[in-house]
Enzyme design. Structure first.
Site, PDB file in Angstrom:
ATOM      1  N   TYR A  60     163.046  73.251 133.113  1.00  0.00           N
ATOM      2  CA  TYR A  60     162.864  73.966 131.839  1.00  0.00           C
ATOM      3  C   TYR A  60     163.634  75.285 131.872  1.00  0.00           C
ATOM      4  CZ  TYR A  60     160.546  75.796 127.681  1.00  0.00           C
ATOM      5  OH  TYR A  60     160.292  76.288 126.436  1.00  0.00           O
ATOM      6  N   PHE A 112     184.096  77.468 107.868  1.00  0.00           N
ATOM      7  CA  PHE A 112     183.632  76.076 107.778  1.00  0.00           C
ATOM      8  C   PHE A 112     182.378  76.048 106.895  1.00  0.00           C
ATOM      9  CE2 PHE A 112     181.182  72.419 109.411  1.00  0.00           C
ATOM     10  CZ  PHE A 112     182.063  71.439 109.006  1.00  0.00           C
ATOM     11  N   ASP A 113     182.058  74.868 106.338  1.00  0.00           N
ATOM     12  CA  ASP A 113     180.973  74.837 105.329  1.00  0.00           C
ATOM     13  C   ASP A 113     179.618  75.282 105.874  1.00  0.00           C
ATOM     14  OD1 ASP A 113     180.989  72.493 106.772  1.00  0.00           O
ATOM     15  OD2 ASP A 113     180.391  71.206 105.129  1.00  0.00           O
ATOM     16  N   ASP A 202     185.158  81.419 115.824  1.00  0.00           N
ATOM     17  CA  ASP A 202     184.620  80.066 115.656  1.00  0.00           C
ATOM     18  C   ASP A 202     185.568  79.142 116.408  1.00  0.00           C
ATOM     19  OD1 ASP A 202     183.946  77.524 114.890  1.00  0.00           O
ATOM     20  OD2 ASP A 202     183.599  78.017 112.788  1.00  0.00           O
ATOM     21  N   ALA A 204     185.481  75.861 117.619  1.00  0.00           N
ATOM     22  CA  ALA A 204     185.325  74.407 117.683  1.00  0.00           C
ATOM     23  C   ALA A 204     186.567  73.701 118.234  1.00  0.00           C
ATOM     24  CB  ALA A 204     184.967  73.870 116.301  1.00  0.00           C
ATOM     25  N   LYS A 245     183.605  68.977 119.426  1.00  0.00           N
ATOM     26  CA  LYS A 245     185.037  68.761 119.191  1.00  0.00           C
ATOM     27  C   LYS A 245     185.771  68.948 120.517  1.00  0.00           C
ATOM     28  CE  LYS A 245     183.501  70.034 114.939  1.00  0.00           C
ATOM     29  NZ  LYS A 245     182.078  70.330 114.701  1.00  0.00           N
ATOM     30  N   HIS A 437     177.771  68.203  99.512  1.00  0.00           N
ATOM     31  CA  HIS A 437     178.585  67.003  99.758  1.00  0.00           C
ATOM     32  C   HIS A 437     177.896  65.967 100.640  1.00  0.00           C
ATOM     33  CE1 HIS A 437     179.427  69.733 103.040  1.00  0.00           C
ATOM     34  NE2 HIS A 437     179.941  68.743 103.742  1.00  0.00           N
TER      35      HIS A 437
HETATM   36  N1  F0G Z   1     182.932  75.395 112.837  1.00  0.00           N
HETATM   37  C1  F0G Z   1     183.926  74.531 112.590  1.00  0.00           C
HETATM   38  C2  F0G Z   1     185.338  75.029 112.487  1.00  0.00           C
HETATM   39  C3  F0G Z   1     183.645  73.175 112.415  1.00  0.00           C
HETATM   40  O1  F0G Z   1     184.628  72.335 112.157  1.00  0.00           O
HETATM   41  C4  F0G Z   1     182.288  72.747 112.532  1.00  0.00           C
HETATM   42  C5  F0G Z   1     181.946  71.346 112.356  1.00  0.00           C
HETATM   43  C6  F0G Z   1     181.301  73.695 112.802  1.00  0.00           C
HETATM   44  C7  F0G Z   1     181.657  75.017 112.951  1.00  0.00           C
HETATM   45  C8  F0G Z   1     179.840  73.315 112.923  1.00  0.00           C
HETATM   46  O2  F0G Z   1     179.628  72.647 114.119  1.00  0.00           O
HETATM   47  O3  F0G Z   1     178.940  70.327 113.470  1.00  0.00           O
HETATM   48  O4  F0G Z   1     178.532  71.220 115.767  1.00  0.00           O
HETATM   49  O5  F0G Z   1     177.234  72.040 113.865  1.00  0.00           O
HETATM   50  N2  F0G Z   1     182.739  70.509 111.912  1.00  0.00           N
HETATM   51  C9  F0G Z   1     182.534  69.079 111.787  1.00  0.00           C
HETATM   52  C10 F0G Z   1     183.690  68.479 111.060  1.00  0.00           C
HETATM   53  C11 F0G Z   1     181.206  68.636 111.311  1.00  0.00           C
HETATM   54  O6  F0G Z   1     183.585  67.290 110.686  1.00  0.00           O
HETATM   55  O7  F0G Z   1     184.723  69.142 110.886  1.00  0.00           O
HETATM   56  P1  F0G Z   1     178.522  71.491 114.307  1.00  0.00           P
END
Ligand code: F0G
Length: 445
Positions: A60, A112-113, A202, A204, A245, A437
């Protein structure tokens, strides 16, 4: 990773898509022939990652797997404090719970969204400061993901005292998986710091960004990906990571920072939301596989193979004259739906319509990165039609072969050839107030 893929008939796909309310997120994966919805969590782990899974201990608190993972993050990014989370948006939630307040302004190169969602749901404003090059899909420039320093400076000047940090996204997913140059990263950090504003990266697709720096920025051509990655983070105040990613794992994320105060602040939100700070939403074994994935995916050969597959798909689209965000992005091709379905008005969502058409054509699931994803303005509630309207073909890592790329290109060509007969799009029947979406219900006009 090997999985069965099942062909289907057009009649079946018509029925399934109608049942899914013309929203491909609502399809079952088994109704999909080639799945390009995302490159997130869909990559295939390597032999070394699978064996790392067998070695995780599941304490844990203070598991060996955590310390191994922490050491890899410290080494790769030069960040001292590390908090694991279950994915990228969880990292956003933890850090933003500590940092973002109502009325704040958070500039970024196309958030990102989920990042935008986490800012707007806290009644703060996300302001896009991406360079204008990104708006013209046919313009070939090497670093289309760059920050416009002029736009950033304007936001920082006009909102003094209201900017808790700036989000720098590498690669810039929303405008087409486009990279940010090392020069632009350094200039952005310098500009923000001159206003006493910290920078959150960010991250990813940080490794793909490092690959583009190596191959497109002259003075980095002899540096290793690991050296470049480390340099990208010099002076950066914190990183948010969706490890699904460039960590090449199916689930995982983290926050890392050198700011002790931020670390202490974020920790308080990690515990209730994610879990104790040495596992934060992850299994010990998964932390081990992630540590291995980060090391592997910062090797040139791995990135070269992956990005070349995306570029191969682009070369096939070139043969058919299909317009996409040029040059090809790191993780995906972003097809310019507005230019293809030019008879469909914005109000009928051309990229969403193209997503439906490609699925009907060949069972290929792509993703709309356009007007639907852009949501409504939180104040006026008007649709945001001021960005690009793209169809994203995201390529999972180490999953598909170049033959699959040929099928994708041929299917898109078939749709492209009959583009003039597609004159009506979709209309919204029901939508969620935020991040619509994923769950939107549509009808075909
Ligand atoms: N930042 C970026 C640039 C992303 O592309 C994503 C996710 C996230 C943050 C959020 O990360 O999904 O691990 O919670 N992108 C995916 C996509 C979902 O399809 O581009 P997450």
């Amino acid at each position: 990773m090997v999985e069965p893929i099942k062909p289907s008939t057009r009649e079946e796909r018509e029925k399934w898509l109608k049942e899914a309310h013309y929203n491909v997120f609502q399809l079952k994966a088994e109704q999909v022939y080639i799945d390009l919805l995302t490159d997130s969590g869909t990559g295939a782990m390597s032999d070394r990652q699978w064996s790392a899974l067998m070695l995780g201990d599941e304490s844990y608190a203070g598991a060996t797997s955590f310390y191994k993972f922490e050491a890899v993050v410290q080494k790769l990014f030069g960040m001292q404090y590390v908090i694991p989370t279950h994915q990228g948006r969880a990292a956003e939630n933890v850090l933003f719970s500590y940092l973002v307040k109502e009325g704040d302004v958070v500039p970024g190169n196309a958030h990102f969204d989920t990042t935008k969602g986490h800012i707007e749901s806290r009644k703060a404003k996300a302001v896009d400061v991406t360079c204008d090059d990104a708006k013209d899909t046919q313009k070939e420039v090497p670093f289309k993901g760059n920050v416009s320093l002029e736009k950033l400076e304007k936001v920082l000047t006009e909102n003094k005292g209201k900017v808790p940090f700036m989000v720098l996204t590498v690669t810039n997913n929303t405008v087409g998986g486009q990279p940010v140059s090392m020069e632009n990263i350094k200039a952005t950090v310098q500009l923000c710091h001159s206003f006493n504003v910290p920078v959150v990266m960010d991250s990813a697709r940080f490794a793909e960004n490092a690959y583009f720096i190596k191959t497109r920025e002259e003075e980095y051509k002899d540096k290793s990906i690991k050296e470049i990655a480390k340099e990208m983070y010099e002076g950066v105040d914190a990183m948010l990571m969706s490890a699904k990613k460039d960590g090449v794992v199916n689930m995982g994320g983290f926050i890392a920072t050198n700011n002790k105060e931020w670390y202490e602040g974020a920790k308080l939100f990690c515990i209730p939301f994610e879990g104790y700070v040495t596992y934060g939403g992850m299994n010990g074994r998964d932390l081990n596989a992630l540590a291995e994935g980060l090391m592997e995916n910062t090797e040139y050969e791995m990135l070269h193979t992956r990005i070349h597959q995306v570029q191969y798909l682009a070369s096939l689209l070139d043969e058919y004259d299909i317009p996409y965000q040029r040059p090809a992005g790191g993780h995906a091709i972003f097809v310019d739906a507005d230019k293809i379905l030019s008879k469909i008005p914005k109000e009928e969502f051309p990229a969403q319509t193209l997503t439906c058409e490609l699925y009907l054509e060949a069972g290929i699931r792509a993703c709309e990165i356009g007007y639907m994803l852009a949501d409504r303005d939180p104040v006026t509630r008007e649709n945001r039609f001021n960005g690009l309207d793209l169809l994203r073909l995201a390529i999972p890592r180490r999953v598909y072969t170049d033959n699959h790329m040929k099928v994708i290109a041929a299917a898109l060509k078939n749709v492209y050839d009959r583009r003039d007969s597609i004159t009506r799009g979709v209309a919204i029947e029901w939508e969620a107030p935020l991040m619509r979406h994923f769950t939107v219900r549509l009808k075909r006009l």
